[in-house]
Structures are given as structure tokens and as C-alpha cells.
Design a protein around this motif. Structure first.
Motif, PDB file in Angstrom:
ATOM      1  N   THR A 198       9.101  27.639 -35.233  1.00 13.86           N
ATOM      2  CA  THR A 198       9.951  27.840 -36.418  1.00 13.86           C
ATOM      3  C   THR A 198       9.150  27.883 -37.714  1.00 13.86           C
ATOM      4  OG1 THR A 198      10.294  25.447 -36.692  1.00 13.86           O
ATOM      5  CG2 THR A 198      11.857  26.647 -35.269  1.00 13.86           C
ATOM      6  N   PHE A 199       7.866  27.471 -37.646  1.00 11.99           N
ATOM      7  CA  PHE A 199       6.990  27.352 -38.826  1.00 11.99           C
ATOM      8  C   PHE A 199       7.572  26.376 -39.855  1.00 11.99           C
ATOM      9  CE2 PHE A 199       6.124  31.707 -37.217  1.00 11.99           C
ATOM     10  CZ  PHE A 199       4.834  31.487 -36.791  1.00 11.99           C
ATOM     11  N   LYS A 200       8.227  25.337 -39.354  1.00 12.94           N
ATOM     12  CA  LYS A 200       8.796  24.292 -40.213  1.00 12.94           C
ATOM     13  C   LYS A 200       8.095  22.957 -39.950  1.00 12.94           C
ATOM     14  CE  LYS A 200      12.098  26.981 -41.873  1.00 12.94           C
ATOM     15  NZ  LYS A 200      12.093  27.418 -43.279  1.00 12.94           N
ATOM     16  N   ALA A 201       8.001  22.140 -41.004  1.00  9.88           N
ATOM     17  CA  ALA A 201       7.426  20.804 -40.860  1.00  9.88           C
ATOM     18  C   ALA A 201       8.398  19.893 -40.129  1.00  9.88           C
ATOM     19  CB  ALA A 201       7.094  20.233 -42.233  1.00  9.88           C
ATOM     20  N   VAL A 202       7.874  19.160 -39.133  1.00 10.95           N
ATOM     21  CA  VAL A 202       8.729  18.256 -38.369  1.00 10.95           C
ATOM     22  C   VAL A 202       8.410  16.785 -38.644  1.00 10.95           C
ATOM     23  CG1 VAL A 202       9.160  19.915 -36.535  1.00 10.95           C
ATOM     24  CG2 VAL A 202       7.185  18.394 -36.366  1.00 10.95           C
ATOM     25  N   ARG A 203       7.239  16.515 -39.251  1.00  8.32           N
ATOM     26  CA  ARG A 203       6.855  15.124 -39.466  1.00  8.32           C
ATOM     27  C   ARG A 203       5.720  15.066 -40.480  1.00  8.32           C
ATOM     28  NH1 ARG A 203       5.861  14.472 -34.770  1.00  8.32           N
ATOM     29  NH2 ARG A 203       7.948  13.837 -34.126  1.00  8.32           N
ATOM     30  N   SER A 204       5.734  14.050 -41.347  1.00  4.80           N
ATOM     31  CA  SER A 204       4.636  13.805 -42.278  1.00  4.80           C
ATOM     32  C   SER A 204       4.378  12.308 -42.361  1.00  4.80           C
ATOM     33  CB  SER A 204       4.964  14.351 -43.672  1.00  4.80           C
ATOM     34  OG  SER A 204       5.016  15.764 -43.666  1.00  4.80           O
ATOM     35  N   PHE A 205       3.098  11.927 -42.521  1.00  2.00           N
ATOM     36  CA  PHE A 205       2.777  10.507 -42.645  1.00  2.00           C
ATOM     37  C   PHE A 205       1.442  10.353 -43.358  1.00  2.00           C
ATOM     38  CE2 PHE A 205       1.806  12.093 -38.412  1.00  2.00           C
ATOM     39  CZ  PHE A 205       0.458  11.816 -38.261  1.00  2.00           C
ATOM     40  N   LYS A 206       1.258   9.192 -43.995  1.00  2.00           N
ATOM     41  CA  LYS A 206       0.022   8.884 -44.721  1.00  2.00           C
ATOM     42  C   LYS A 206      -1.083   8.613 -43.709  1.00  2.00           C
ATOM     43  CE  LYS A 206      -2.555   7.414 -48.307  1.00  2.00           C
ATOM     44  NZ  LYS A 206      -2.299   6.107 -48.928  1.00  2.00           N
ATOM     45  N   ALA A 207      -2.267   9.207 -43.955  1.00  2.00           N
ATOM     46  CA  ALA A 207      -3.334   9.111 -42.963  1.00  2.00           C
ATOM     47  C   ALA A 207      -4.454   8.175 -43.390  1.00  2.00           C
ATOM     48  CB  ALA A 207      -3.895  10.503 -42.676  1.00  2.00           C
ATOM     49  N   ARG A 248      -2.108  41.505 -41.474  1.00  2.00           N
ATOM     50  CA  ARG A 248      -0.895  41.211 -42.247  1.00  2.00           C
ATOM     51  C   ARG A 248      -0.474  39.755 -42.105  1.00  2.00           C
ATOM     52  NH1 ARG A 248       2.453  45.138 -44.266  1.00  2.00           N
ATOM     53  NH2 ARG A 248       1.915  47.311 -43.807  1.00  2.00           N
ATOM     54  N   LYS A 249       0.082  39.207 -43.155  1.00  2.00           N
ATOM     55  CA  LYS A 249       0.642  37.853 -43.115  1.00  2.00           C
ATOM     56  C   LYS A 249       2.008  37.907 -42.447  1.00  2.00           C
ATOM     57  CE  LYS A 249       2.235  35.845 -46.871  1.00  2.00           C
ATOM     58  NZ  LYS A 249       2.268  35.143 -48.167  1.00  2.00           N
ATOM     59  N   THR A 250       2.180  37.134 -41.391  1.00  2.00           N
ATOM     60  CA  THR A 250       3.448  37.131 -40.657  1.00  2.00           C
ATOM     61  C   THR A 250       4.309  35.907 -40.974  1.00  2.00           C
ATOM     62  OG1 THR A 250       2.418  36.041 -38.751  1.00  2.00           O
ATOM     63  CG2 THR A 250       2.434  38.452 -38.773  1.00  2.00           C
ATOM     64  N   ALA A 251       3.690  34.851 -41.463  1.00  2.00           N
ATOM     65  CA  ALA A 251       4.452  33.644 -41.816  1.00  2.00           C
ATOM     66  C   ALA A 251       3.597  32.794 -42.743  1.00  2.00           C
ATOM     67  CB  ALA A 251       4.846  32.859 -40.568  1.00  2.00           C
ATOM     68  N   GLU A 252       4.238  31.787 -43.341  1.00  2.00           N
ATOM     69  CA  GLU A 252       3.531  30.897 -44.270  1.00  2.00           C
ATOM     70  C   GLU A 252       4.057  29.485 -44.103  1.00  2.00           C
ATOM     71  OE1 GLU A 252       2.134  31.659 -48.722  1.00  2.00           O
ATOM     72  OE2 GLU A 252       4.282  31.210 -48.622  1.00  2.00           O
ATOM     73  N   ASN A 271      -5.153  27.778 -50.698  1.00  2.00           N
ATOM     74  CA  ASN A 271      -4.786  26.693 -51.611  1.00  2.00           C
ATOM     75  C   ASN A 271      -3.972  25.638 -50.875  1.00  2.00           C
ATOM     76  OD1 ASN A 271      -6.120  27.854 -53.846  1.00  2.00           O
ATOM     77  ND2 ASN A 271      -4.398  29.252 -54.146  1.00  2.00           N
ATOM     78  N   GLU A 272      -2.733  25.403 -51.280  1.00  2.00           N
ATOM     79  CA  GLU A 272      -1.946  24.337 -50.655  1.00  2.00           C
ATOM     80  C   GLU A 272      -1.152  24.810 -49.442  1.00  2.00           C
ATOM     81  OE1 GLU A 272       0.669  25.907 -54.052  1.00  2.00           O
ATOM     82  OE2 GLU A 272      -1.445  25.532 -53.650  1.00  2.00           O
ATOM     83  N   ASP A 273      -1.237  26.103 -49.107  1.00  2.00           N
ATOM     84  CA  ASP A 273      -0.457  26.667 -48.001  1.00  2.00           C
ATOM     85  C   ASP A 273      -1.364  27.066 -46.847  1.00  2.00           C
ATOM     86  OD1 ASP A 273       1.822  26.474 -49.660  1.00  2.00           O
ATOM     87  OD2 ASP A 273       1.391  28.441 -50.534  1.00  2.00           O
ATOM     88  N   ILE A 274      -0.753  27.277 -45.689  1.00  2.00           N
ATOM     89  CA  ILE A 274      -1.444  27.830 -44.523  1.00  2.00           C
ATOM     90  C   ILE A 274      -0.752  29.137 -44.168  1.00  2.00           C
ATOM     91  CG2 ILE A 274      -1.997  27.518 -42.082  1.00  2.00           C
ATOM     92  CD1 ILE A 274      -2.109  24.514 -42.595  1.00  2.00           C
ATOM     93  N   GLU A 275      -1.523  30.207 -44.096  1.00  2.00           N
ATOM     94  CA  GLU A 275      -0.950  31.511 -43.809  1.00  2.00           C
ATOM     95  C   GLU A 275      -1.229  31.906 -42.366  1.00  2.00           C
ATOM     96  OE1 GLU A 275      -2.134  34.297 -46.795  1.00  2.00           O
ATOM     97  OE2 GLU A 275      -0.898  33.321 -48.323  1.00  2.00           O
ATOM     98  N   VAL A 276      -0.246  32.580 -41.779  1.00  2.00           N
ATOM     99  CA  VAL A 276      -0.341  33.045 -40.394  1.00  2.00           C
ATOM    100  C   VAL A 276      -0.582  34.545 -40.432  1.00  2.00           C
ATOM    101  CG1 VAL A 276       0.775  33.064 -38.136  1.00  2.00           C
ATOM    102  CG2 VAL A 276       1.332  31.253 -39.774  1.00  2.00           C
ATOM    103  N   LEU A 277      -1.711  34.993 -39.850  1.00  2.00           N
ATOM    104  CA  LEU A 277      -2.094  36.397 -39.913  1.00  2.00           C
ATOM    105  C   LEU A 277      -2.031  37.049 -38.538  1.00  2.00           C
ATOM    106  CD1 LEU A 277      -5.303  36.152 -42.144  1.00  2.00           C
ATOM    107  CD2 LEU A 277      -2.945  36.479 -42.899  1.00  2.00           C
ATOM    108  N   ASP A 278      -1.611  38.315 -38.523  1.00  2.00           N
ATOM    109  CA  ASP A 278      -1.722  39.143 -37.327  1.00  2.00           C
ATOM    110  C   ASP A 278      -3.168  39.636 -37.249  1.00  2.00           C
ATOM    111  OD1 ASP A 278      -1.840  41.609 -35.742  1.00  2.00           O
ATOM    112  OD2 ASP A 278       0.326  41.415 -35.598  1.00  2.00           O
ATOM    113  N   LEU A 279      -3.867  39.316 -36.170  1.00  2.00           N
ATOM    114  CA  LEU A 279      -5.285  39.630 -36.086  1.00  2.00           C
ATOM    115  C   LEU A 279      -5.560  41.131 -36.063  1.00  2.00           C
ATOM    116  CD1 LEU A 279      -7.039  37.115 -33.688  1.00  2.00           C
ATOM    117  CD2 LEU A 279      -7.394  37.453 -36.110  1.00  2.00           C
ATOM    118  N   GLU A 280      -4.657  41.911 -35.497  1.00  2.00           N
ATOM    119  CA  GLU A 280      -4.902  43.340 -35.393  1.00  2.00           C
ATOM    120  C   GLU A 280      -4.772  44.045 -36.737  1.00  2.00           C
ATOM    121  OE1 GLU A 280      -6.077  44.957 -32.768  1.00  2.00           O
ATOM    122  OE2 GLU A 280      -6.220  42.988 -31.845  1.00  2.00           O
ATOM    123  N   THR A 281      -3.802  43.639 -37.548  1.00  2.00           N
ATOM    124  CA  THR A 281      -3.532  44.340 -38.808  1.00  2.00           C
ATOM    125  C   THR A 281      -3.987  43.570 -40.031  1.00  2.00           C
ATOM    126  OG1 THR A 281      -1.317  43.374 -39.068  1.00  2.00           O
ATOM    127  CG2 THR A 281      -1.508  45.390 -37.744  1.00  2.00           C
TER     128      THR A 281
END
Length: 385
Positions: free
Chosen positions: A58-67, A18-22, A6-16
Motif C-alpha cells: 500500500t506504500f503506507k506507514a504501519v508503525r513508527s518508534f524512537k530508535a 519513472r517514479k511509481t510511488a512515494e 530529502n525526507e521522502d523515499i521514491e519508488v522507481l521503475d527500473l526500466e523507465t
């Protein structure tokens, strides 16, 4: 692995799996994203028409702009990790300085939705190739800011653009839903050959050079010097092609009663795996060096749970029947899941024999199946009917 939800991007561990971050997005779904080749940042776009740059340490947003004035459909980052190209539903293509967040190029000329963008792998050439849903492919020179070529060799949506890696990108392929792969001489911008696939192609590319592909015991061909194209699409199988002759080298046999189609194909070059994304929201991993055997899978969607039982006395695995045709075997320690195909309709019940490795399933297709389950075997042999 990064995947949208949906509106998020999930970070997965390929071996398991499991979601490691969002990466928490805005209120609209993510339409496209790409990761810098140096692995430091991820760039995403959503239906708000905003581009967001994420710091992957850090999995944090550092910049956003209109494209753009419409959602971004396609995205690619160049080999130097400094430029990102975005193709939009507004028929324009823009190139951005990722770190500074400003537009360096704004290309207009396409007459439809941009469906694919790809930088030429040579940073010296500074070229960008783009395609739209009317089948037109354009080549842009970033130095002169002009369109160098207009290629009209497809009759439908172009889904993939790829370059060869062993000759400075002197060969290019384009593939689309018109069921063909076109092979191009980059230097002359000329068509070398057309390979008919007779299926809508959703993902295609070129394997890394010197990849020795196992085509099966019936083949004695040495593939290490071949230039091999992979493809996947509506038939739901992987296929390999000789780029120099157009001959089909290998095609998977579809699993029994499997109904899925591929909506995208990713290539993990250095681990020699192809990842197919299916229309029932699963990811299937295939080995390019072992007859395209399935070596791993990540299940992304579970329907209503109808029945389930533990397998074995240790209760390390759980057999689950959902509102689908496949039986699912979960590892209770890490929730990794294996799918087994066989039934033609929804599985309604299951039972595990007291020995712990035999499972019976009953389905709406009026059949009962008996499965032997041994999760210590290779993936293709773990669940056998």
C-alpha cells in the motif's frame, strides 16, 4: 528501486526511471533504509531518530518508534525478515523485532559512529557484524548477547561487510576508505589476506557463486568456479578481484573526461548487475556477465538547461545541454536518459544535423565535438564521439 529524496523515499521503475510511488517522510532527511528480503516491508530512519515501517503493498506507514539518541547511519535486515539491525551516530547498535516494534538487543562497545552493519547469512548462527568510523569491526552473538570478536585491521572508515554465499558464509570481506579489502576466515575469525586497492572504497561485495564473468577477449579464464569480489570508490570505476589470490581480474576504463566518483555500489545478484551511485547523483548499471559494460542509467539531477534540440524527424529523443560536461539524450516517451562523456567543461551549445542522428556540441573547454547518435544500438554504442 527505492531511493531517498530529502525526507521522502521514491519508488522507481527500473526500466523507465519513472517514479511509481512515494513514501512521504517527516520533516527531516532519510539517513538509512532497508527492504525485507521477503519484499513485504521497508524500514526507514530519519534525522528525527524515528524508525518507520512501510507496507509495500500500500506504500503506507504501519508503525513508527524512537530508535536512538542520534541518527541511524547503517541498517540491515536478517534473512528471516524478522529482525532489523540499526547502527547509529551515538556509537550503539540495536536489533529490533520489525513486526512488533520493540528492541531485542542493545550492543555497546564501539568508540565511533557506526558505519556498517551486516547479519550473517545463516539464520542458525544468529550473528551480527558491525563496523565504526575508527576502523574497528565487532562480531556479536545474538544468542549470548555478547561480543565474540574485536577486529582491528582497518585504519579508516569501514564501508562494506559481505559474506560468501556458497559455503554457509564461511568467508567474510570488509572494505573501507583506507584503500584495502580484508578477507576473513569466519570460523577462526582470522585474517586470510589483505588486498590493496590504492583508492578509498565506498562499496564492495562478493558476486554470487557460479557467476561466469566475461573478462574480455584477452582472457581465457573460466570464472564460474572463482570467488569474485567487486569494488568501487573514488576512482569512479568498477573493479573485480579473485578472493582466493587477491589478484585484480578486471578494471573498467573510465569514460573520456568523466570526473565522477562512486559513493555506493549495489549488487543485483539475480539479474547480474552492479549499480554504481555517483557523486553527481546518477545511477549507472553494469553487466557482470559482459565485461562490466554499462547497460542502463538513471539520471537523478539536472543543472540549469542551456540548450536543447530534438533528434530525428519522429522527435522521440531530445538532446539537452545542462550546466555540466555531459550531453544528455532523453527519450520523450518515458524520459529515460542517456549520458555521454567527452567534454572537460560545461557544454554551452548544441546543434542537430538535418539527418537527425549527428549532434555537434560546443564547450567552455574550447572544443567542439561531433556525436553519432543511434538509440537502437547497445547502451555503450548509442552515443559515440
Amino acid at each position: 528501486m527505492f531511493t531517498t529524496c530529502n525526507e521522502d523515499i521514491e519508488v522507481l521503475d527500473l526500466e523507465t526511471g519513472r517514479k511509481t510511488a512515494e513514501l512521504k517522510g517527516d520533516s527531516e532527511i532519510v539517513t538509512s533504509f532497508a527492504v525485507k528480503p521477503d519484499g513485504t516491508h521497508l524500514v526507514s530512519a530519519s534525522r528525527t531518530m524515528m524508525i518507520t515501517v512501510w507496507d509495500l503493498s500500500t506504500f503506507k506507514a504501519v508503525r513508527s518508534f524512537k530508535a536512538h539518541d542520534a541518527p541511524v547511519i547503517a541498517m540491515d535486515i536478517d534473512g528471516s525478515s524478522t529482525l532489523v539491525a540499526t547502527g547509529s551516530a551515538d556509537s550503539t547498535v540495536k536489533v529490533w523485532d520489525v513486526d512488533r516494534g520493540y528492541c531485542t538487543h542493545n550492543f555497546k562497545g564501539h568508540g565511533g559512529i557506526i558505519t556498517s552493519v551486516k547479519f550473517h547469512p545463516s539464520t542458525d548462527k544468529l550473528c551480527l557484524v558491525t563496523a565504526s568510523d575508527d576502523g574497528v569491526v565487532r562480531v556479536w552473538n545474538l544468542k549470548t548477547r555478547k561480543c565474540e570478536a574485536v577486529i582491528e585491521a582497518h585504519s579508516s572508515v569501514v564501508r562494506s561487510i559481505a559474506f560468501s554465499d556458497n559455503d554457509d558464509g564461511m568467508n567474510m570481506i570488509t572494505a573501507g576508505r583506507d584503500g584495502i579489502i580484508n578477507v576473513w576466515d569466519w570460523r577462526r575469525r582470522s585474517l586470510v589476506r589483505t588486498i590493496p586497492l590504492y583508492e578509498a572504497v565506498e562499496g564492495a561485495g562478493i558476486l554470487l557463486s557460479k557467476t561466469n564473468v566475461d573478462l574480455g577477449i584477452s582472457s581465457t579464464a573460466d570464472t564460474s568456479d572463482m570467488r569474485i569480489i567487486y569494488s568501487g570508490g573514488e576512482r569512479g570505476i568498477m573493479r573485480l578481484w579473485d578472493m582466493d589470490t587477491g589478484k585484480e581480474l578486471f578494471a573498467q576504463t573510465k569514460e573520456l573526461n568523466a570526473k565522477h566518483a562512486f559513493v555506493d555500489v549495489l549488487y543485483m545478484g539475480y539479474s547480474q548487475r552492479l549499480v554504481a551511485v555517483t557523486n553527481d547523483q546518477n545511477m549507472l548499471f553494469y553487466s557482470t556477465t559482459n565485461k562490466l559494460e554499462r547497460v542502463h542509467q538513471i539520471v537523478g539531477y539536472n543543472e540549469e538547461i542551456i540548450d536543447m534540440e530534438y533528434i530525428g524527424n519522429s522527435q522521440d529523443y531530445l538532446a539537452v545541454a545542462t550546466n555540466t560536461e555531459q550531453i544528455r539524450i532523453y527519450n520523450t516517451n518515458n524520459l529515460n536518459c542517456e549520458l555521454a562523456y567527452g567534454h572537460k567543461d560545461t557544454i554551452l551549445c548544441l546543434n542537430v544535423h538535418e539527418t537527425g542522428f549527428i549532434v555537434a556540441t560546443g564547450s567552455k573547454d574550447n572544443t567542439a565535438m561531433v556525436w553519432v547518435v543511434n538509440m537502437n544500438l547497445p547502451p555503450s554504442k548509442r552515443i559515440v564521439c
